[in-house]
Structures are given as C-alpha cells and as structure tokens.
Design a protein around this motif. Structure first.
Motif, PDB file in Angstrom:
ATOM      1  N   HIS A 178       7.406 -31.350  -2.296  1.00 40.37           N
ATOM      2  CA  HIS A 178       8.628 -31.143  -3.805  1.00 40.37           C
ATOM      3  C   HIS A 178       7.405 -31.139  -4.871  1.00 40.37           C
ATOM      4  CE1 HIS A 178      10.948 -33.657  -5.760  1.00 40.37           C
ATOM      5  NE2 HIS A 178       9.803 -34.490  -7.119  1.00 40.37           N
ATOM      6  N   GLY A 179       6.395 -30.822  -4.891  1.00 46.31           N
ATOM      7  CA  GLY A 179       5.420 -30.266  -6.149  1.00 46.31           C
ATOM      8  C   GLY A 179       5.583 -29.157  -5.592  1.00 46.31           C
ATOM      9  N   ARG A 180       5.656 -28.079  -4.908  1.00 43.83           N
ATOM     10  CA  ARG A 180       5.881 -26.639  -4.943  1.00 43.83           C
ATOM     11  C   ARG A 180       6.933 -26.168  -5.239  1.00 43.83           C
ATOM     12  NH1 ARG A 180       2.004 -23.555  -2.922  1.00 43.83           N
ATOM     13  NH2 ARG A 180       0.838 -24.648  -3.271  1.00 43.83           N
ATOM     14  N   LYS A 181       8.306 -26.992  -4.916  1.00 42.72           N
ATOM     15  CA  LYS A 181       9.920 -26.380  -5.475  1.00 42.72           C
ATOM     16  C   LYS A 181      10.200 -26.440  -6.822  1.00 42.72           C
ATOM     17  CE  LYS A 181      12.100 -26.678  -0.625  1.00 42.72           C
ATOM     18  NZ  LYS A 181      13.616 -27.429  -0.150  1.00 42.72           N
ATOM     19  N   THR A 182       9.293 -28.144  -6.988  1.00 42.69           N
ATOM     20  CA  THR A 182       9.525 -28.715  -8.649  1.00 42.69           C
ATOM     21  C   THR A 182       9.209 -27.738  -9.522  1.00 42.69           C
ATOM     22  OG1 THR A 182       9.721 -30.751  -8.069  1.00 42.69           O
ATOM     23  CG2 THR A 182       8.844 -30.042 -10.462  1.00 42.69           C
ATOM     24  N   MET A 183       7.475 -26.960  -9.313  1.00 42.61           N
ATOM     25  CA  MET A 183       6.625 -25.942 -10.066  1.00 42.61           C
ATOM     26  C   MET A 183       7.509 -24.609 -10.318  1.00 42.61           C
ATOM     27  SD  MET A 183       2.915 -24.348  -9.539  1.00 42.61           S
ATOM     28  CE  MET A 183       3.647 -23.468  -7.844  1.00 42.61           C
ATOM     29  N   LEU A 184       8.353 -24.145  -9.217  1.00 41.70           N
ATOM     30  CA  LEU A 184       9.134 -22.972  -9.208  1.00 41.70           C
ATOM     31  C   LEU A 184      10.079 -22.871  -9.528  1.00 41.70           C
ATOM     32  CD1 LEU A 184       7.630 -21.394  -5.506  1.00 41.70           C
ATOM     33  CD2 LEU A 184       6.783 -20.969  -8.045  1.00 41.70           C
ATOM     34  N   ALA A 185      10.582 -24.383  -9.929  1.00 44.60           N
ATOM     35  CA  ALA A 185      12.299 -24.168 -10.568  1.00 44.60           C
ATOM     36  C   ALA A 185      13.197 -23.851  -9.394  1.00 44.60           C
ATOM     37  CB  ALA A 185      12.224 -23.699 -11.384  1.00 44.60           C
ATOM     38  N   LEU A 186      12.695 -24.556  -7.457  1.00 46.11           N
ATOM     39  CA  LEU A 186      13.777 -24.427  -6.870  1.00 46.11           C
ATOM     40  C   LEU A 186      14.543 -25.719  -6.315  1.00 46.11           C
ATOM     41  CD1 LEU A 186      11.491 -22.447  -4.385  1.00 46.11           C
ATOM     42  CD2 LEU A 186      12.812 -21.430  -6.307  1.00 46.11           C
ATOM     43  N   TRP A 187      15.540 -25.764  -8.253  1.00 51.11           N
ATOM     44  CA  TRP A 187      16.202 -27.299  -7.712  1.00 51.11           C
ATOM     45  C   TRP A 187      16.687 -27.589  -6.639  1.00 51.11           C
ATOM     46  CZ3 TRP A 187      12.017 -29.191 -11.124  1.00 51.11           C
ATOM     47  CH2 TRP A 187      12.452 -28.536 -11.698  1.00 51.11           C
ATOM     48  N   ASP A 188      17.421 -26.413  -6.123  1.00 51.46           N
ATOM     49  CA  ASP A 188      18.306 -27.102  -4.629  1.00 51.46           C
ATOM     50  C   ASP A 188      18.391 -25.794  -3.989  1.00 51.46           C
ATOM     51  OD1 ASP A 188      19.529 -23.758  -5.830  1.00 51.46           O
ATOM     52  OD2 ASP A 188      20.474 -24.911  -7.100  1.00 51.46           O
ATOM     53  N   GLU A 189      18.948 -25.952  -2.712  1.00 56.13           N
ATOM     54  CA  GLU A 189      18.832 -24.733  -1.569  1.00 56.13           C
ATOM     55  C   GLU A 189      19.595 -23.432  -1.646  1.00 56.13           C
ATOM     56  OE1 GLU A 189      17.628 -24.286   1.985  1.00 56.13           O
ATOM     57  OE2 GLU A 189      17.643 -26.439   0.896  1.00 56.13           O
ATOM     58  N   ASN A 190      20.188 -23.382  -2.719  1.00 51.03           N
ATOM     59  CA  ASN A 190      20.624 -21.979  -2.448  1.00 51.03           C
ATOM     60  C   ASN A 190      19.909 -21.317  -3.369  1.00 51.03           C
ATOM     61  OD1 ASN A 190      22.890 -21.997  -1.918  1.00 51.03           O
ATOM     62  ND2 ASN A 190      24.168 -22.587  -3.267  1.00 51.03           N
ATOM     63  N   ALA A 191      19.271 -21.943  -4.527  1.00 48.91           N
ATOM     64  CA  ALA A 191      17.394 -21.286  -5.480  1.00 48.91           C
ATOM     65  C   ALA A 191      16.118 -20.890  -4.251  1.00 48.91           C
ATOM     66  CB  ALA A 191      17.064 -21.869  -6.505  1.00 48.91           C
ATOM     67  N   PHE A 192      15.990 -21.948  -3.456  1.00 44.14           N
ATOM     68  CA  PHE A 192      14.974 -22.414  -2.334  1.00 44.14           C
ATOM     69  C   PHE A 192      15.455 -20.897  -1.472  1.00 44.14           C
ATOM     70  CE2 PHE A 192      12.929 -23.993   1.300  1.00 44.14           C
ATOM     71  CZ  PHE A 192      11.635 -23.113   0.810  1.00 44.14           C
ATOM     72  N   SER A 193      16.785 -19.762  -1.309  1.00 45.44           N
ATOM     73  CA  SER A 193      16.871 -19.852   0.347  1.00 45.44           C
ATOM     74  C   SER A 193      16.942 -18.247  -0.709  1.00 45.44           C
ATOM     75  CB  SER A 193      18.380 -20.112   0.569  1.00 45.44           C
ATOM     76  OG  SER A 193      18.829 -20.874   1.702  1.00 45.44           O
ATOM     77  N   SER A 194      16.938 -18.149  -1.531  1.00 43.35           N
ATOM     78  CA  SER A 194      16.714 -16.680  -2.098  1.00 43.35           C
ATOM     79  C   SER A 194      15.629 -16.606  -2.292  1.00 43.35           C
ATOM     80  CB  SER A 194      17.453 -16.532  -3.579  1.00 43.35           C
ATOM     81  OG  SER A 194      19.269 -17.110  -3.804  1.00 43.35           O
ATOM     82  N   TYR A 195      15.013 -17.378  -2.509  1.00 42.88           N
ATOM     83  CA  TYR A 195      13.406 -17.158  -2.920  1.00 42.88           C
ATOM     84  C   TYR A 195      12.952 -17.171  -1.810  1.00 42.88           C
ATOM     85  CZ  TYR A 195       8.183 -18.985  -3.328  1.00 42.88           C
ATOM     86  OH  TYR A 195       6.989 -18.901  -3.149  1.00 42.88           O
ATOM     87  N   LEU A 196      13.448 -17.398  -0.437  1.00 40.46           N
ATOM     88  CA  LEU A 196      12.561 -16.914   0.199  1.00 40.46           C
ATOM     89  C   LEU A 196      13.185 -15.412   0.958  1.00 40.46           C
ATOM     90  CD1 LEU A 196      13.211 -20.645   2.664  1.00 40.46           C
ATOM     91  CD2 LEU A 196      10.466 -19.637   1.625  1.00 40.46           C
ATOM     92  N   LYS A 197      14.679 -15.611   0.684  1.00 42.17           N
ATOM     93  CA  LYS A 197      14.937 -14.422   1.343  1.00 42.17           C
ATOM     94  C   LYS A 197      14.067 -12.533   0.464  1.00 42.17           C
ATOM     95  CE  LYS A 197      19.444 -11.799   1.007  1.00 42.17           C
ATOM     96  NZ  LYS A 197      20.779 -10.847   0.859  1.00 42.17           N
ATOM     97  N   HIS A 198      13.415 -13.166  -1.038  1.00 42.62           N
ATOM     98  CA  HIS A 198      12.463 -11.998  -2.205  1.00 42.62           C
ATOM     99  C   HIS A 198      11.488 -11.964  -0.933  1.00 42.62           C
ATOM    100  CE1 HIS A 198      11.259  -9.978  -5.431  1.00 42.62           C
ATOM    101  NE2 HIS A 198      10.624 -10.992  -5.591  1.00 42.62           N
ATOM    102  N   PHE A 199      11.038 -12.714  -0.961  1.00 44.11           N
ATOM    103  CA  PHE A 199       9.292 -12.689  -0.003  1.00 44.11           C
ATOM    104  C   PHE A 199       9.769 -12.350   1.330  1.00 44.11           C
ATOM    105  CE2 PHE A 199       8.737 -14.892  -4.295  1.00 44.11           C
ATOM    106  CZ  PHE A 199       7.642 -14.301  -4.342  1.00 44.11           C
ATOM    107  N   GLY A 200      10.878 -12.741   2.116  1.00 47.41           N
ATOM    108  CA  GLY A 200      11.192 -12.011   3.530  1.00 47.41           C
ATOM    109  C   GLY A 200      10.355 -13.410   4.410  1.00 47.41           C
ATOM    110  N   LEU A 201      10.558 -14.718   3.852  1.00 44.38           N
ATOM    111  CA  LEU A 201      10.329 -15.487   4.632  1.00 44.38           C
ATOM    112  C   LEU A 201      10.786 -16.581   5.227  1.00 44.38           C
ATOM    113  CD1 LEU A 201       7.081 -16.442   2.202  1.00 44.38           C
ATOM    114  CD2 LEU A 201       6.740 -15.381   4.310  1.00 44.38           C
TER     115      LEU A 201
END
Length: 249
Positions: A64-87
C-alpha cells in the motif's frame, strides 16, 4: 524464458534474452547482477537461521505504501506500471518482499551498540570544518597576505578580497563552506583538521597557485536518525559482503 525468446523488437527485428545477457556482460554489469541474486539468497538463509519471516499484513502494508508513493491509485495504473517494466504482479511483490527481508536482517544484525561504537571509533569521518581560502599566483603574495593577517593589519575577509585570484570565493572573503575529511588536498586536509579554531595555515602549493586557509570552526555531526541509518547501512553492507564470500556453494 529461453535464450532465444524475444523481449522486444525494433522494426520487427527481435532482441532476445541472449542479446540482453551479452549486453550486460559487455557493460560489466552481468557479474554484479549475479552477485545481487546470491546476496538475496544469503539474506533469506540468514533470516531462516534467526527464525524470522514476514507476515502477510507487513507485506500488504508495504504494498500500500509503495503504490501510494508511486501514485498507482487504481488497477489500470498498476497494470501499466508492471507492463512498462516487464514484470508480473508476483515478480513485483517478490522484489518488494526481498527489500523488506534485507531491512529486517539489517535491523537484527546491526545493533544500537554497534552503531554507537562505529560512531565513536570513526568520529573524524563525521567532523567538518568551516573554512576560507586565499589563492595567490605567487608564494610571495601568499606570504604577504599571511604576514598581514598575522600582524593584524587586516582581517582574513579583507585580505581575500585584495589578494585572492579565485573569483568564485574572493567577494565572499574566501569562504568555501563546511568541508568534510578528504574534500581538501591531502596536506591541507591534515593541517586543517589538526589545527585550532580561527587558525591560519599555509602557504600551500596547489595546482599552480599558492594558498592560505583560515579554519573558523570545527563541527562534529551528531548521531541523529539520518546518520544512524547511514552507519547501519554501512555496517550491514560490510557484514553481508563477508557472508556472501563465505556462503557454501
């Protein structure tokens, strides 16, 4: 993932896992990556020896803290973040948990007493001097400035504005700032940290110039939270490096 697997393409031309590994080797970072993987395993084994593990609640709090720090507020933003880094989600969580395990082991290994002992034994590293400099083109000019300040004909600030050829500090009376050990030339460094406050030292030969310095004051950094963390990290890195070296194959 096979060596021939494409990780991306350029105009349809695949860049494979083998290409990436070869690039890492050529850049000199391949061995570093291997070392970091070994280091991670050693951390896991050492925590097992201590009988320590992470709880789901601790991991969830860090997520929760890491997602907040990275402004990954919703699932779409988190999925895009993972895709960008290939994780994958699992790989991201594994990396986050590895950081937590490392921190937990550091806190177990590096005690308050170790930090305090290191601070006392290395006090010179945490000392800084407030210092000013007059840089002259000739030794004769430096000695004239030194004699004038010694005879109290003028103060150091006035002499710096008169004699110094260093345009960066001349108008500020030669003041350089608060410097730590090793930031001055070796001979100057040794004298500056050995002399008393408001003492003038020199002249010194430096890069084609002749210099004299005034040490206004000496300050020892207190063992605050930031310095405590810095020392803990240093002690832990040294300890972990040794553990990696002696770890059985």
């Amino acid at each position: 993932m096979e060596l021939g697997t494409a990780v991306t393409t350029v105009k349809g031309d695949p860049i494979t896992v083998a290409d990436v590994i070869l690039h890492l080797k050529a850049k000199g970072t391949f061995r570093t990556a291997i070392y970091e993987i070994i280091e991670r395993r050693v951390v896991e084994y050492k925590l097992e020896e201590h009988g320590v593990s992470l709880t789901d609640a601790e991991i969830e709090e860090r997520v929760h803290g890491r997602k907040t720090m990275l402004a990954l507020w919703d699932e779409n933003a988190f999925s895009s973040y993972l895709k960008h880094f290939g994780l994958t989600r699992e790989q991201w969580l594994d990396a986050l948990a590895a950081d937590m395990r490392r921190e937990r082991l550091r806190d177990l290994v590096v005690t308050k007493e170790l930090v305090q002992n290191h601070y006392r034994q290395n006090s010179a590293r945490f000392t800084s001097v407030s210092i000013a400099r007059i840089a002259c083109r000739t030794r004769a000019d430096a000695e004239r400035a030194l004699a004038a300040v010694g005879a109290r004909q003028a103060d150091f600030v006035e002499l710096a504005r008169t004699y110094s050829v260093d345009d960066n500090t001349r108008l500020s009376g030669g003041y350089i700032g608060n410097l730590k050990r090793g930031m001055l030339p070796a001979e100057v460094d040794e004298r500056a940290f050995a002399c008393g406050e408001n003492e003038i030292i020199g002249p010194f030969s430096e890069n084609g110039l002749w210099t004299i310095y005034k040490v206004y004051s000496r300050t020892v950094t207190k063992l605050n939270d930031a310095l405590t963390k810095q020392i803990k990290d240093h002690i832990f890195e040294e300890w972990l490096r040794h553990q990696v070296c002696v770890a059985p194959a």
